[in-house]
Design a protein around this motif. Sequence first.
Motif, PDB file in Angstrom:
ATOM      1  N   THR A  97       0.833  -1.207   0.000  1.00 14.36           N
ATOM      2  CA  THR A  97       0.000   0.000   0.000  1.00 14.36           C
ATOM      3  C   THR A  97       0.866   1.254   0.000  1.00 14.36           C
ATOM      4  O   THR A  97       0.630   2.190  -0.776  1.00 14.36           O
ATOM      5  N   VAL A 100       2.657   1.559  -3.476  1.00 14.34           N
ATOM      6  CA  VAL A 100       1.708   1.917  -4.537  1.00 14.34           C
ATOM      7  C   VAL A 100       1.273   3.370  -4.411  1.00 14.34           C
ATOM      8  O   VAL A 100       1.253   4.113  -5.399  1.00 14.34           O
ATOM      9  N   LEU A 148       0.788  -3.996  -6.351  1.00 15.05           N
ATOM     10  CA  LEU A 148      -0.664  -4.235  -6.323  1.00 15.05           C
ATOM     11  C   LEU A 148      -0.948  -5.732  -6.297  1.00 15.05           C
ATOM     12  O   LEU A 148      -1.793  -6.199  -5.525  1.00 15.05           O
TER      13      LEU A 148
END
Length: 172
Positions: A97, A100, A148
């Motif tokens: 997370t 990204v 991802l």
Amino acid sequence: MIENLAAIGSWLRARAENLLAAMLAVMFIVFIIQIVFRYLLNLPIGWTHEISVMMWLYLVLFGTAFVVRDSEEIRFDLFYAAASPRVRRGMVVLTATTVVVLFTISLPAVIDYIAFMKVQRTAYLKIRFDWLYAIYGVFAVAVIVRQLWLGINALRGVDPVSVDPLKSTSGV
């Protein structure tokens, strides 16, 4: 269908490894040429330095984007290996997370900078800097896609690869 995609992926990965080996060979040969010209012939040349730097840049970014496996990435193995599978999945989700979000936020500025660099060229070979730095845009997109994928798999409950801190490997 899945087997065909896996076979295509394996073939593409092998070609990417071949390309990395070729880049390393070019970098080595040019480095030797540079040494011969500078120290044996006393004729320093600059294009060899440019090619060496370009090959190094592409080796690192292209290699990281398309060849290096997740198990070969640098991580704090002592903490990662000591954690339970659920905590490891949490670590993967948190890391994915963060990466990204940061890479996605930076991507428009990266693309703008690469496009802006079309006005400059390298000193000896006159290669446009936008062509030279384009590999970073490819690298950034590849990192986003890879993270991802890892994050989604961890959320789905797929246990990340366990690490044995007592087992030393080359990543293979």
